[in-house]
Design a protein around this motif. Sequence first.
Motif, PDB file in Angstrom:
ATOM      1  N   PHE A   1       1.507 -10.355   8.067  1.00  0.00           N
ATOM      2  CA  PHE A   1       1.435 -11.063   6.786  1.00  0.00           C
ATOM      3  C   PHE A   1       1.701 -10.132   5.611  1.00  0.00           C
ATOM      4  CE2 PHE A   1      -1.369 -14.070   9.270  1.00  0.00           C
ATOM      5  CZ  PHE A   1      -0.370 -15.033   9.386  1.00  0.00           C
ATOM      6  N   HIS A   2       1.360  -8.861   5.743  1.00  0.00           N
ATOM      7  CA  HIS A   2       1.679  -7.890   4.695  1.00  0.00           C
ATOM      8  C   HIS A   2       3.194  -7.767   4.542  1.00  0.00           C
ATOM      9  CE1 HIS A   2       1.547  -4.371   2.160  1.00  0.00           C
ATOM     10  NE2 HIS A   2       2.251  -3.690   3.055  1.00  0.00           N
ATOM     11  N   ALA A   3       3.902  -7.874   5.661  1.00  0.00           N
ATOM     12  CA  ALA A   3       5.355  -7.736   5.622  1.00  0.00           C
ATOM     13  C   ALA A   3       6.051  -9.000   5.130  1.00  0.00           C
ATOM     14  CB  ALA A   3       5.872  -7.371   7.003  1.00  0.00           C
TER      15      ALA A   3
ATOM     16  N   PRO B   1     -20.508  -2.361 -24.407  1.00  0.00           N
ATOM     17  CA  PRO B   1     -19.728  -1.998 -23.217  1.00  0.00           C
ATOM     18  C   PRO B   1     -18.463  -2.850 -23.141  1.00  0.00           C
ATOM     19  CG  PRO B   1     -21.634  -3.289 -22.590  1.00  0.00           C
ATOM     20  CD  PRO B   1     -21.755  -3.012 -24.060  1.00  0.00           C
ATOM     21  N   THR B   2     -17.412  -2.237 -22.686  1.00  0.00           N
ATOM     22  CA  THR B   2     -16.168  -2.974 -22.533  1.00  0.00           C
ATOM     23  C   THR B   2     -16.192  -3.739 -21.220  1.00  0.00           C
ATOM     24  OG1 THR B   2     -15.113  -1.085 -21.497  1.00  0.00           O
ATOM     25  CG2 THR B   2     -14.865  -1.304 -23.882  1.00  0.00           C
ATOM     26  N   THR B   3     -15.726  -4.937 -21.273  1.00  0.00           N
ATOM     27  CA  THR B   3     -15.659  -5.754 -20.062  1.00  0.00           C
ATOM     28  C   THR B   3     -14.207  -5.937 -19.678  1.00  0.00           C
ATOM     29  OG1 THR B   3     -15.624  -7.785 -21.350  1.00  0.00           O
ATOM     30  CG2 THR B   3     -17.774  -6.987 -20.612  1.00  0.00           C
ATOM     31  N   THR B   4     -13.964  -5.852 -18.411  1.00  0.00           N
ATOM     32  CA  THR B   4     -12.620  -6.079 -17.912  1.00  0.00           C
ATOM     33  C   THR B   4     -12.604  -7.383 -17.146  1.00  0.00           C
ATOM     34  OG1 THR B   4     -13.063  -4.869 -15.879  1.00  0.00           O
ATOM     35  CG2 THR B   4     -12.146  -3.610 -17.707  1.00  0.00           C
ATOM     36  N   THR B   5     -11.520  -8.059 -17.244  1.00  0.00           N
ATOM     37  CA  THR B   5     -11.391  -9.323 -16.529  1.00  0.00           C
ATOM     38  C   THR B   5     -10.415  -9.208 -15.368  1.00  0.00           C
ATOM     39  OG1 THR B   5      -9.653 -10.038 -18.045  1.00  0.00           O
ATOM     40  CG2 THR B   5     -11.933 -10.677 -18.577  1.00  0.00           C
ATOM     41  N   ASP B   6     -10.066  -7.995 -15.003  1.00  0.00           N
ATOM     42  CA  ASP B   6      -9.168  -7.804 -13.877  1.00  0.00           C
ATOM     43  C   ASP B   6      -9.893  -8.149 -12.584  1.00  0.00           C
ATOM     44  OD1 ASP B   6      -7.179  -6.905 -15.556  1.00  0.00           O
ATOM     45  OD2 ASP B   6      -7.744  -4.792 -15.315  1.00  0.00           O
ATOM     46  N   PRO B   7      -9.238  -8.898 -11.691  1.00  0.00           N
ATOM     47  CA  PRO B   7      -9.887  -9.237 -10.426  1.00  0.00           C
ATOM     48  C   PRO B   7      -9.959  -8.023  -9.503  1.00  0.00           C
ATOM     49  CG  PRO B   7      -7.645 -10.073 -10.456  1.00  0.00           C
ATOM     50  CD  PRO B   7      -7.924  -9.505 -11.822  1.00  0.00           C
ATOM     51  N   LEU B   8     -10.889  -8.066  -8.583  1.00  0.00           N
ATOM     52  CA  LEU B   8     -11.049  -6.981  -7.627  1.00  0.00           C
ATOM     53  C   LEU B   8      -9.842  -6.897  -6.696  1.00  0.00           C
ATOM     54  CD1 LEU B   8     -12.890  -4.776  -6.461  1.00  0.00           C
ATOM     55  CD2 LEU B   8     -13.877  -6.525  -4.985  1.00  0.00           C
ATOM     56  N   LEU B   9      -9.372  -8.055  -6.238  1.00  0.00           N
ATOM     57  CA  LEU B   9      -8.205  -8.129  -5.362  1.00  0.00           C
ATOM     58  C   LEU B   9      -7.163  -9.032  -5.988  1.00  0.00           C
ATOM     59  CD1 LEU B   9      -9.873  -8.658  -1.867  1.00  0.00           C
ATOM     60  CD2 LEU B   9      -8.801  -6.584  -2.695  1.00  0.00           C
ATOM     61  N   SER B  10      -5.912  -8.728  -5.730  1.00  0.00           N
ATOM     62  CA  SER B  10      -4.854  -9.607  -6.214  1.00  0.00           C
ATOM     63  C   SER B  10      -4.809 -10.869  -5.356  1.00  0.00           C
ATOM     64  CB  SER B  10      -3.504  -8.883  -6.149  1.00  0.00           C
ATOM     65  OG  SER B  10      -3.128  -8.670  -4.800  1.00  0.00           O
ATOM     66  N   THR B  11      -4.096 -11.848  -5.831  1.00  0.00           N
ATOM     67  CA  THR B  11      -3.960 -13.096  -5.073  1.00  0.00           C
ATOM     68  C   THR B  11      -3.256 -12.842  -3.749  1.00  0.00           C
ATOM     69  OG1 THR B  11      -3.839 -14.308  -7.149  1.00  0.00           O
ATOM     70  CG2 THR B  11      -3.100 -15.459  -5.186  1.00  0.00           C
ATOM     71  N   ARG B  12      -2.253 -11.985  -3.773  1.00  0.00           N
ATOM     72  CA  ARG B  12      -1.515 -11.670  -2.547  1.00  0.00           C
ATOM     73  C   ARG B  12      -2.416 -10.989  -1.524  1.00  0.00           C
ATOM     74  NH1 ARG B  12       0.992  -7.267  -0.380  1.00  0.00           N
ATOM     75  NH2 ARG B  12       2.768  -7.713   0.953  1.00  0.00           N
ATOM     76  N   ALA B  13      -3.214 -10.014  -1.962  1.00  0.00           N
ATOM     77  CA  ALA B  13      -4.107  -9.310  -1.048  1.00  0.00           C
ATOM     78  C   ALA B  13      -5.148 -10.264  -0.460  1.00  0.00           C
ATOM     79  CB  ALA B  13      -4.791  -8.160  -1.763  1.00  0.00           C
ATOM     80  N   THR B  14      -5.647 -11.152  -1.298  1.00  0.00           N
ATOM     81  CA  THR B  14      -6.626 -12.127  -0.820  1.00  0.00           C
ATOM     82  C   THR B  14      -6.019 -13.048   0.225  1.00  0.00           C
ATOM     83  OG1 THR B  14      -7.712 -12.056  -2.969  1.00  0.00           O
ATOM     84  CG2 THR B  14      -8.232 -13.925  -1.555  1.00  0.00           C
ATOM     85  N   LEU B  15      -4.804 -13.506  -0.028  1.00  0.00           N
ATOM     86  CA  LEU B  15      -4.127 -14.391   0.921  1.00  0.00           C
ATOM     87  C   LEU B  15      -3.855 -13.681   2.240  1.00  0.00           C
ATOM     88  CD1 LEU B  15      -2.727 -17.119   1.472  1.00  0.00           C
ATOM     89  CD2 LEU B  15      -0.640 -16.068   0.581  1.00  0.00           C
ATOM     90  N   VAL B  16      -3.372 -12.460   2.180  1.00  0.00           N
ATOM     91  CA  VAL B  16      -3.077 -11.706   3.401  1.00  0.00           C
ATOM     92  C   VAL B  16      -4.346 -11.479   4.217  1.00  0.00           C
ATOM     93  CG1 VAL B  16      -2.330  -9.432   4.240  1.00  0.00           C
ATOM     94  CG2 VAL B  16      -0.983 -10.626   2.505  1.00  0.00           C
ATOM     95  N   LEU B  17      -5.429 -11.078   3.560  1.00  0.00           N
ATOM     96  CA  LEU B  17      -6.688 -10.848   4.276  1.00  0.00           C
ATOM     97  C   LEU B  17      -7.275 -12.139   4.844  1.00  0.00           C
ATOM     98  CD1 LEU B  17      -8.367  -8.220   1.940  1.00  0.00           C
ATOM     99  CD2 LEU B  17      -7.417  -7.836   4.214  1.00  0.00           C
ATOM    100  N   LEU B  18      -7.157 -13.229   4.089  1.00  0.00           N
ATOM    101  CA  LEU B  18      -7.663 -14.514   4.580  1.00  0.00           C
ATOM    102  C   LEU B  18      -6.896 -14.978   5.812  1.00  0.00           C
ATOM    103  CD1 LEU B  18      -9.440 -17.065   4.204  1.00  0.00           C
ATOM    104  CD2 LEU B  18      -7.604 -17.969   2.777  1.00  0.00           C
ATOM    105  N   LEU B  19      -5.582 -14.895   5.766  1.00  0.00           N
ATOM    106  CA  LEU B  19      -4.782 -15.320   6.915  1.00  0.00           C
ATOM    107  C   LEU B  19      -5.057 -14.448   8.141  1.00  0.00           C
ATOM    108  CD1 LEU B  19      -1.386 -16.090   5.159  1.00  0.00           C
ATOM    109  CD2 LEU B  19      -2.995 -17.739   6.130  1.00  0.00           C
ATOM    110  N   ALA B  20      -5.179 -13.140   7.943  1.00  0.00           N
ATOM    111  CA  ALA B  20      -5.469 -12.247   9.064  1.00  0.00           C
ATOM    112  C   ALA B  20      -6.849 -12.539   9.661  1.00  0.00           C
ATOM    113  CB  ALA B  20      -5.379 -10.794   8.610  1.00  0.00           C
ATOM    114  N   THR B  21      -7.818 -12.835   8.808  1.00  0.00           N
ATOM    115  CA  THR B  21      -9.157 -13.175   9.288  1.00  0.00           C
ATOM    116  C   THR B  21      -9.139 -14.465  10.094  1.00  0.00           C
ATOM    117  OG1 THR B  21     -10.151 -12.056   7.397  1.00  0.00           O
ATOM    118  CG2 THR B  21     -11.534 -13.628   8.571  1.00  0.00           C
ATOM    119  N   LEU B  22      -8.417 -15.458   9.605  1.00  0.00           N
ATOM    120  CA  LEU B  22      -8.334 -16.736  10.325  1.00  0.00           C
ATOM    121  C   LEU B  22      -7.660 -16.569  11.681  1.00  0.00           C
ATOM    122  CD1 LEU B  22      -7.452 -19.181   7.413  1.00  0.00           C
ATOM    123  CD2 LEU B  22      -9.636 -18.935   8.612  1.00  0.00           C
ATOM    124  N   VAL B  23      -6.617 -15.763  11.742  1.00  0.00           N
ATOM    125  CA  VAL B  23      -5.952 -15.508  13.024  1.00  0.00           C
ATOM    126  C   VAL B  23      -6.903 -14.797  13.978  1.00  0.00           C
ATOM    127  CG1 VAL B  23      -4.135 -14.135  14.119  1.00  0.00           C
ATOM    128  CG2 VAL B  23      -3.603 -15.535  12.128  1.00  0.00           C
TER     129      VAL B  23
END
Length: 67
Positions: free
Chosen positions: A58-60, A3-25
């Motif tokens: 944060f998305h903007a 089976p082929t394995t991919t090492t691509d992350p589920l979320l990008s760093t930007r998406a993770t940062l935006v979601l984390l900041l919104a959750t903290l707020v």
Amino acid sequence: MSPTTTTDPLLSTRATLVLLLATLVGIGAGVLRFLGGQSWPTAVLTGVGAAGGALLLFHAIVGDTRT
């Protein structure tokens, strides 16, 4: 066949940062509302509303490096 394995992350760093900041707020707004004497359902609704607004903000303002 192997089976082929991919090492691509589920979320990008930007998406993770935006979601984390919104959750903290959202958590911060909900806790402050609850500590201000409101009931917990009101605090949850306040937190969800604040998180939604923060997500748009944060998305903007968080830059996308894929230009």
